[in-house]
Design a protein around this motif. Structure first.
Motif, PDB file in Angstrom:
ATOM      1  N   GLY A 622       1.463   6.433 -49.526  1.00 17.91           N
ATOM      2  CA  GLY A 622       2.193   7.449 -48.736  1.00 17.91           C
ATOM      3  C   GLY A 622       3.666   7.760 -49.708  1.00 17.91           C
ATOM      4  N   TYR A 623       3.845   9.134 -49.953  1.00 17.27           N
ATOM      5  CA  TYR A 623       5.259   9.321 -50.584  1.00 17.27           C
ATOM      6  C   TYR A 623       5.906  10.474 -49.542  1.00 17.27           C
ATOM      7  N   ILE A 624       7.208  10.086 -49.455  1.00 17.41           N
ATOM      8  CA  ILE A 624       7.958  11.217 -48.690  1.00 17.41           C
ATOM      9  C   ILE A 624       9.060  11.547 -49.744  1.00 17.41           C
ATOM     10  N   VAL A 625       9.141  12.851 -49.862  1.00 19.22           N
ATOM     11  CA  VAL A 625      10.232  13.387 -50.742  1.00 19.22           C
ATOM     12  C   VAL A 625      11.308  14.121 -49.895  1.00 19.22           C
ATOM     13  N   CYS A 626      12.707  13.665 -49.841  1.00 18.88           N
ATOM     14  CA  CYS A 626      13.595  14.358 -49.056  1.00 18.88           C
ATOM     15  C   CYS A 626      15.054  14.060 -49.525  1.00 18.88           C
ATOM     16  N   ASP A 627      15.894  14.551 -48.968  1.00 15.64           N
ATOM     17  CA  ASP A 627      17.318  14.505 -49.289  1.00 15.64           C
ATOM     18  C   ASP A 627      17.701  13.047 -48.739  1.00 15.64           C
ATOM     19  N   LEU A 628      17.715  11.948 -49.639  1.00 16.05           N
ATOM     20  CA  LEU A 628      17.901  10.622 -49.113  1.00 16.05           C
ATOM     21  C   LEU A 628      19.468  10.346 -49.233  1.00 16.05           C
ATOM     22  N   ASN A 629      20.002  10.571 -48.017  1.00 22.45           N
ATOM     23  CA  ASN A 629      21.254  10.227 -47.784  1.00 22.45           C
ATOM     24  C   ASN A 629      21.593   8.809 -47.469  1.00 22.45           C
ATOM     25  N   GLN A 630      22.742   8.286 -47.194  1.00 18.33           N
ATOM     26  CA  GLN A 630      23.086   6.691 -46.998  1.00 18.33           C
ATOM     27  C   GLN A 630      22.516   6.259 -45.644  1.00 18.33           C
ATOM     28  N   ALA A 631      22.799   7.246 -44.712  1.00 16.05           N
ATOM     29  CA  ALA A 631      22.692   6.973 -43.269  1.00 16.05           C
ATOM     30  C   ALA A 631      21.193   6.779 -43.196  1.00 16.05           C
ATOM     31  N   LEU A 632      20.113   7.378 -43.885  1.00 15.91           N
ATOM     32  CA  LEU A 632      18.626   7.271 -43.866  1.00 15.91           C
ATOM     33  C   LEU A 632      18.334   5.995 -44.491  1.00 15.91           C
ATOM     34  N   ILE A 633      19.268   5.823 -45.740  1.00 16.35           N
ATOM     35  CA  ILE A 633      18.757   4.517 -46.342  1.00 16.35           C
ATOM     36  C   ILE A 633      18.962   3.225 -45.330  1.00 16.35           C
ATOM     37  N   ASP A 634      20.085   3.293 -44.765  1.00 19.20           N
ATOM     38  CA  ASP A 634      20.685   2.059 -43.830  1.00 19.20           C
ATOM     39  C   ASP A 634      19.546   2.071 -42.774  1.00 19.20           C
ATOM     40  N   TYR A 635      19.402   3.247 -42.145  1.00 12.46           N
ATOM     41  CA  TYR A 635      18.473   3.111 -41.007  1.00 12.46           C
ATOM     42  C   TYR A 635      16.924   2.583 -41.379  1.00 12.46           C
ATOM     43  N   ASN A 636      16.458   2.967 -42.348  1.00  9.91           N
ATOM     44  CA  ASN A 636      15.144   2.597 -42.689  1.00  9.91           C
ATOM     45  C   ASN A 636      14.810   1.381 -43.263  1.00  9.91           C
ATOM     46  N   THR A 637      16.201   0.646 -43.917  1.00 10.38           N
ATOM     47  CA  THR A 637      16.180  -0.608 -44.497  1.00 10.38           C
ATOM     48  C   THR A 637      16.528  -1.728 -43.388  1.00 10.38           C
ATOM     49  N   ASP A 638      17.289  -1.215 -42.533  1.00 16.63           N
ATOM     50  CA  ASP A 638      17.702  -2.152 -41.522  1.00 16.63           C
ATOM     51  C   ASP A 638      16.576  -2.230 -40.455  1.00 16.63           C
ATOM     52  N   TRP A 639      15.925  -1.073 -39.746  1.00 17.18           N
ATOM     53  CA  TRP A 639      15.029  -0.916 -38.708  1.00 17.18           C
ATOM     54  C   TRP A 639      13.717  -0.640 -38.956  1.00 17.18           C
ATOM     55  N   ASN A 640      13.352  -0.314 -40.162  1.00 19.46           N
ATOM     56  CA  ASN A 640      11.811   0.261 -40.364  1.00 19.46           C
ATOM     57  C   ASN A 640      11.266  -0.491 -41.550  1.00 19.46           C
ATOM     58  N   GLY A 641      11.599  -1.624 -41.909  1.00 23.94           N
ATOM     59  CA  GLY A 641      11.085  -2.249 -42.863  1.00 23.94           C
ATOM     60  C   GLY A 641      10.934  -1.906 -44.145  1.00 23.94           C
ATOM     61  N   PHE A 642      11.756  -0.802 -44.572  1.00 24.45           N
ATOM     62  CA  PHE A 642      12.040  -0.537 -46.080  1.00 24.45           C
ATOM     63  C   PHE A 642      12.743  -1.350 -46.966  1.00 24.45           C
ATOM     64  N   LYS A 643      12.511  -1.380 -48.240  1.00 24.95           N
ATOM     65  CA  LYS A 643      13.453  -2.035 -49.051  1.00 24.95           C
ATOM     66  C   LYS A 643      13.855  -1.026 -50.079  1.00 24.95           C
ATOM     67  N   LYS A 644      15.141  -1.519 -50.650  1.00 25.83           N
ATOM     68  CA  LYS A 644      15.498  -0.489 -51.817  1.00 25.83           C
ATOM     69  C   LYS A 644      15.228  -1.038 -53.318  1.00 25.83           C
ATOM     70  N   THR A 645      14.869  -0.156 -53.960  1.00 32.27           N
ATOM     71  CA  THR A 645      14.358  -0.406 -55.567  1.00 32.27           C
ATOM     72  C   THR A 645      15.638  -0.216 -56.308  1.00 32.27           C
ATOM     73  N   PRO A 646      15.825  -0.758 -57.841  1.00 33.30           N
ATOM     74  CA  PRO A 646      16.880  -0.335 -58.543  1.00 33.30           C
ATOM     75  C   PRO A 646      16.832   1.307 -58.946  1.00 33.30           C
ATOM     76  N   ASN A 647      16.032   1.858 -58.447  1.00 30.16           N
ATOM     77  CA  ASN A 647      15.976   3.417 -59.148  1.00 30.16           C
ATOM     78  C   ASN A 647      16.324   4.325 -57.934  1.00 30.16           C
ATOM     79  N   ASN A 648      17.067   3.634 -56.638  1.00 31.37           N
ATOM     80  CA  ASN A 648      17.434   4.181 -55.475  1.00 31.37           C
ATOM     81  C   ASN A 648      16.253   4.920 -54.584  1.00 31.37           C
ATOM     82  N   THR A 649      15.221   4.378 -54.917  1.00 33.84           N
ATOM     83  CA  THR A 649      14.060   4.634 -53.847  1.00 33.84           C
ATOM     84  C   THR A 649      13.885   3.674 -52.978  1.00 33.84           C
TER      85      THR A 649
END
Length: 689
Positions: A622-649
């Motif tokens: 599943g791929y989601i394409v969006c404007d990925l801002n810092q607030a979305l990154i923080d929420y999804n890494t803290d509360w939704n099980g996502f991890k960050k890659t070196p490529n900012n995905t």
């Protein structure tokens, strides 16, 4: 001893008329032949006679409604002509010839074929003749009607016709038949066209200086207002040279070539075959045989085109009695043992004479054309690199007209490239059919055909890369507009990648841009965009959900189980610049999760139409394409099980369901695509495009 008695043979004149084949575009032929007969009649009267021919145009003259706002007056079609000349007239021997088909009267002097008046009735309803001619010291009158119903009829003088002081002949051609009238009406034929057709047909009489004064006028027009063809000839026609005793391969007799400078605004050089002092058939465009023969300029820098009038005994002998064609096969493949040459061969032979005469001009034009084509292919703003390999082939552009428009040039280059591709395919097929090794032929394949194939393939790749670079630039431009008030929703970027509402059956791989997301998506089995799952012909599902982009793949090769689904891929495009403040929006995989749950309950169809269960272990992406801002990154890494890659995905894995999620920023998406192609752009020299 038995005796013989000569029986006069009868002629079915209606059958003869019906056997004459004249196309609608040849509607002027009867008039042209009647005018030639008038010229011959004036010649036969003697040199002391100042010859004159007056052609009068007869129109339909139907009443028309007069609209005040009418921009253009309604066309009044031409239905016939009258031709008056002061030639020798219908003397007794000429009258006998007129009533006898295929007579040899005038054949030796003028090349007459003896059926000209029947040609008239092939196009017209009837013709009327009134001729005042000299019989010893007296002037006599002869009146005739010739029509399709009763044939030739004599009209008796009722005493109302008073004998004139000077002899003349008046011929009237009545009522064009429907096919010719329809052509005239459709093309709105006017007097200028009639004048041009008569000059063209009778050009040799003008060239030789034996043409009488010929005037063309409308029926109600004063003769002083008529058009004098001799004046037109003197104004727009100049004889450049006459070349005699010209030899053409395969023909024993020789030809004369009349090189004419035509200043009459024609658009191309032309070739005219003549017999017995008049043109036979339609003119041929010389650029068909010499594509680089452009317009010419005289010493005063006036533009003109060449008209080549060709005469010779061969053409006189081969002219058809109708004078609209020659009894010569049109193509080489139709030649028989009795034919010395085809029209195609004759035109090519004559064209070579012209090419030799104007060689310097044509060579210069070839260089000019080649440079224009080179600039067209290598245009920095819009390169057509798919044709780059053609620049290395000698004389590749020889058959492309020098005045071709960009649209015509594109079509010609495509055709040329396609023909060369077919030629290479035939060469490969030939070698593949060989049962034994052929060193010479195999060597030719290696050194020539493969070399051409490599150049062709490189150009196809270059063309593909030019298109991809344009798509990347377009995608970037859309991202620049994201804060514009007129900026549309995510549909714009969605449609660039894959048209909404389409699927892989209606949009083949060469028409979408899934490579922006992942190059591997070009090898999918089925793709659908913004279509309800239940409407998908490849699924059995009652779900009304519409994923932005749904891809599934069934291996067609290299698989021990062709009924197994190798993978499922879903894409979701979120509107660029969209504020995602709600809990639902911030949970980036929320929507895709619902789609995967519905798909897990569905069945897919394989290539044979059989249903295949979607397994729990089936790889799902599943791929989601969006404007990925810092607030979305923080929420999804803290509360939704996502991890960050070196490529900012961002990524998340559900190992139980074999499910992988990835979140990509729009800017990163286009940057990744550009970096993947960078080496190709640089190698092909289009990195600065």
């Amino acid at each position: 001893m038995p005796t013989t008695e000569i029986i006069e043979q009868r002629l079915d004149f209606k059958g003869l008329i019906n056997s004459i084949d004249i196309n609608p575009e040849e509607f002027l032929l009867p008039l042209q032949e009647v005018v030639v007969n008038s010229i011959q009649s004036i010649e036969d009267r003697g040199s002391g006679n100042p010859g004159k021919i007056v052609v009068e145009i007869i129109r339909k003259n139907e009443p028309t409604l007069d609209f005040q706002n009418e921009i253009e007056p309604e066309y009044n079609p031409i239905i016939g002509f009258t031709i008056r000349d002061n030639g020798i007239g219908f003397t007794d021997n000429r009258f006998e010839a007129f009533r006898t088909p295929y007579t040899d009267f005038g054949a030796k002097k003028h090349g007459c074929k003896g059926i000209g008046r029947y040609t008239v009735l092939a196009c017209f309803g009837s013709m009327d003749v009134k001729s005042y001619y000299q019989n010893e010291s007296n002037i006599n009158c002869r009146m005739l009607r010739f029509d399709n119903g009763n044939g030739l009829q004599k009209i008796n003088n009722d005493g109302t016709n008073h004998l004139p002081e000077e002899i003349y002949t008046h011929v009237k051609l009545n009522s064009y038949k429907q096919p010719y009238l329809r052509y005239i009406e459709k093309n709105k034929i006017e007097k200028d066209f009639i004048c041009e057709g008569l000059i063209q047909h009778c050009m040799l009489y003008f060239i030789k200086g034996v043409a009488p004064v010929i005037i063309v006028k409308e029926e109600n027009e004063d003769i002083k207002e008529g058009t004098i063809l001799n004046d037109i000839y003197k104004t727009v026609i100049k004889v450049e040279k006459i070349e005699n005793n010209v030899e053409i391969p395969s023909i024993e007799s020789k030809f004369s070539l009349n090189y004419i400078k035509n200043y009459n605004g024609v658009q191309s050089h032309s070739l005219h075959l003549c017999a017995n002092n008049r043109q036979v058939g339609n003119k041929q465009t010389l650029t068909k045989y010499i594509p680089s023969f452009k317009e010419l300029y005289d010493d005063e820098d006036q533009k003109y085109h060449l008209s080549l009038y060709v005469t010779g005994d061969f053409l006189d002998e081969k002219a058809h009695p109708q004078r609209n064609s020659f009894s010569i096969p049109d193509k080489d493949e139709k030649l028989t043992e009795f034919d010395s040459i085809s029209l195609e061969g004759l035109f090519k032979g004559l064209a070579e004479k012209v090419r030799s005469t104007y060689s310097d001009h044509i060579i210069e034009a070839e260089k000019e054309k080649s440079e224009r084509i080179r600039e067209y292919i290598l245009n920095k703003e819009k390169p057509r690199l798919r044709y780059n390999h053609l620049l290395k082939i000698e004389n590749a552009f020889e058959e492309i007209p020098i005045n071709a428009t960009d649209e015509a040039l594109e079509a010609k280059l495509h055709e040329l490239s396609f023909k060369l591709e077919q030629k290479r395919e035939r060469a490969f097929d030939k070698i593949f059919k060989k049962k034994k090794y052929d060193k010479e032929e195999f060597g030719n394949i290696i050194h020539n055909v493969l070399k051409e194939e490599a150049a062709f393939s490189k150009d196809k790749l270059a063309d593909l890369m030019v298109k991809r670079k344009s798509i990347i630039k377009l995608f970037k431009k859309y991202l620049e507009w994201r804060n514009d008030d007129n900026y549309m929703l995510e549909e714009d970027l969605h449609n660039i990648i894959f048209t909404m509402g389409a699927d892989s059956q209606s949009q083949p791989y060469e028409y979408h841009n899934l490579w922006l997301l992942d190059e591997r998506l070009a090898f999918h089995s089925y793709t659908a965009s913004d279509k309800q799952l239940r409407s998908n012909p490849k699924l059995e599902s009652d779900s009304q959900k519409e994923p932005d982009l749904f891809v599934y793949n069934i291996a067609c090769a290299y698989s021990d189980n062709p009924d197994k689904i190798n993978s499922l891929v879903l894409f979701e495009f979120k509107r660029p610049g969209r504020d995602m403040d709600t809990a639902e929006d911030r949970k980036l995989d929320n929507q895709l999760e619902g789609y995967f749950q519905n798909l897990s309950k569905a069945k897919a169809k394989n290539s044979k139409g059989r249903f295949v269960n979607i397994q729990k272990e089936t790889p799902k992406f599943g791929y989601i394409v969006c404007d990925l801002n810092q607030a979305l990154i923080d929420y999804n890494t803290d509360w939704n099980g996502f991890k960050k890659t070196p490529n900012n995905t961002l990524y998340k894995v559900n190992s139980e369901l074999n499910l992988y999620y990835e979140v990509i920023d729009y800017n990163d998406l286009v940057d990744f695509a550009e970096k993947r192609h960078e080496v190709f752009f640089r190698a092909l020299g289009i990195d600065n495009l």
